[in-house]
Write a protein that holds these residues in place. Sequence first.
Motif, short mmCIF file in Angstrom:
data_model
loop_
_atom_site.label_atom_id
_atom_site.label_comp_id
_atom_site.label_asym_id
_atom_site.label_seq_id
_atom_site.Cartn_x
_atom_site.Cartn_y
_atom_site.Cartn_z
N GLU A 159 0.81 -1.23 0.00
CA GLU A 159 0.00 0.00 0.00
C GLU A 159 0.83 1.28 0.00
OE1 GLU A 159 -3.00 -0.01 3.04
OE2 GLU A 159 -3.53 -2.08 2.61
N LEU A 160 2.08 1.18 0.46
CA LEU A 160 2.92 2.38 0.54
C LEU A 160 3.86 2.46 -0.65
CD1 LEU A 160 3.99 2.23 4.31
CD2 LEU A 160 2.21 3.66 3.30
N THR A 161 4.12 3.67 -1.10
CA THR A 161 5.13 3.86 -2.14
C THR A 161 6.50 3.74 -1.48
OG1 THR A 161 5.34 6.25 -1.79
CG2 THR A 161 3.61 5.49 -3.35
N ALA A 162 7.52 3.60 -2.29
CA ALA A 162 8.89 3.51 -1.77
C ALA A 162 9.25 4.77 -1.00
CB ALA A 162 9.87 3.28 -2.92
N GLU A 163 8.78 5.91 -1.48
CA GLU A 163 9.07 7.18 -0.81
C GLU A 163 8.37 7.26 0.55
OE1 GLU A 163 7.70 7.19 -4.09
OE2 GLU A 163 9.73 7.20 -4.91
N GLU A 164 7.11 6.84 0.59
CA GLU A 164 6.37 6.85 1.87
C GLU A 164 7.04 5.91 2.88
OE1 GLU A 164 1.77 7.68 0.44
OE2 GLU A 164 2.62 5.66 0.18
N MET A 165 7.45 4.74 2.39
CA MET A 165 8.11 3.78 3.26
C MET A 165 9.41 4.36 3.81
SD MET A 165 8.66 -0.22 2.53
CE MET A 165 6.95 -0.69 2.64
N GLN A 166 10.20 4.97 2.94
CA GLN A 166 11.47 5.55 3.36
C GLN A 166 11.24 6.67 4.39
OE1 GLN A 166 14.41 4.22 2.69
NE2 GLN A 166 15.28 5.70 4.11
N GLN A 167 10.21 7.46 4.19
CA GLN A 167 9.90 8.55 5.11
C GLN A 167 9.54 8.00 6.49
OE1 GLN A 167 10.17 11.98 4.47
NE2 GLN A 167 10.01 11.97 6.70
N ILE A 168 8.74 6.95 6.53
CA ILE A 168 8.35 6.34 7.81
C ILE A 168 9.58 5.77 8.51
CG2 ILE A 168 7.05 4.44 8.87
CD1 ILE A 168 4.89 4.94 6.68
N ILE A 169 10.41 5.06 7.77
CA ILE A 169 11.63 4.47 8.35
C ILE A 169 12.52 5.57 8.93
CG2 ILE A 169 13.79 3.28 7.77
CD1 ILE A 169 12.06 1.62 5.73
N GLU A 170 12.71 6.64 8.18
CA GLU A 170 13.53 7.75 8.68
C GLU A 170 12.91 8.38 9.93
OE1 GLU A 170 14.15 10.50 5.43
OE2 GLU A 170 15.22 8.97 4.26
N ASN A 171 11.60 8.53 9.93
CA ASN A 171 10.93 9.11 11.11
C ASN A 171 11.09 8.23 12.35
OD1 ASN A 171 10.11 11.30 9.59
ND2 ASN A 171 8.00 10.58 9.35
N VAL A 172 10.94 6.94 12.16
CA VAL A 172 11.09 6.01 13.30
C VAL A 172 12.51 6.08 13.84
CG1 VAL A 172 11.14 3.56 13.96
CG2 VAL A 172 9.23 4.44 12.60
N ILE A 173 13.48 6.04 12.96
CA ILE A 173 14.88 6.08 13.41
C ILE A 173 15.19 7.43 14.05
CG2 ILE A 173 17.29 6.05 12.62
CD1 ILE A 173 16.48 3.72 10.77
N ASP A 174 14.73 8.52 13.45
CA ASP A 174 14.95 9.85 14.05
C ASP A 174 14.36 9.93 15.45
OD1 ASP A 174 16.30 10.80 11.84
OD2 ASP A 174 14.58 11.91 11.02
N GLU A 175 13.18 9.38 15.62
CA GLU A 175 12.48 9.46 16.91
C GLU A 175 13.10 8.56 17.97
OE1 GLU A 175 9.62 10.56 19.69
OE2 GLU A 175 9.82 11.41 17.68
N ALA A 176 13.54 7.36 17.58
CA ALA A 176 13.92 6.36 18.59
C ALA A 176 15.42 6.12 18.72
CB ALA A 176 13.22 5.04 18.27
N ASP A 177 16.20 6.49 17.74
CA ASP A 177 17.64 6.21 17.75
C ASP A 177 18.39 7.23 18.60
OD1 ASP A 177 20.20 5.30 17.17
OD2 ASP A 177 20.25 6.29 15.20
N VAL A 178 18.52 6.93 19.87
CA VAL A 178 19.13 7.87 20.82
C VAL A 178 20.62 8.07 20.57
CG1 VAL A 178 19.59 8.27 23.28
CG2 VAL A 178 17.40 7.30 22.57
#
Length: 189
Positions: free
Chosen positions: A141-160
Amino acid sequence: MGNKIVTFSEQQLEDYQDCTFFTRKEILRVFKRFREVNPELVPQRMTENQANKIHVPFEYIEKLPELRENPFKKRICEVFSCDGKGNLTFNDFLDLMSIFSEQAPRDIKVFYAFKIYDFDGDHFIGSNDLEATLHHLTGSELTAEEMQQIIENVIDEADVDGDGKLSYMEFEHVITRAPEFLSTFHIRL
């Protein structure tokens, strides 16, 4: 009175109680569910040896109502199976059901959730693991760009520590802030 079938010895039941979060009655209920998956393969009375030797193929396990609709059913079974392929012995199945029970403590659930999401088994949740997780959750359901954006957001938020991946401690920190975790990481008997 002598017609009652004894599924496990007293010692087996005591051992199972010691290493799970279940009562004797719940252990027998779990066995009943396991046996229903493939009664031709699983005997009514289990010896200690059989409980760890008889593998029910994943194709049968995935049909359980508790797993049927779960997008992570294959990965869950892989994590709990001693063969790593999702084929479960009774001992594997009992462990799975115990960890997903409401009685299992949060920290143990978090540990297994981490293992489930660590698809490549490197003890970190990196971009590839997050991509696999998103594929399981959304299909295509997600485009490659949407997927990449979510992955980056998760890592930005959680990667201390800023290493581009989540350690167990970072994952645990995120999960402990998610109030719905305990209500979704369980299977009711």
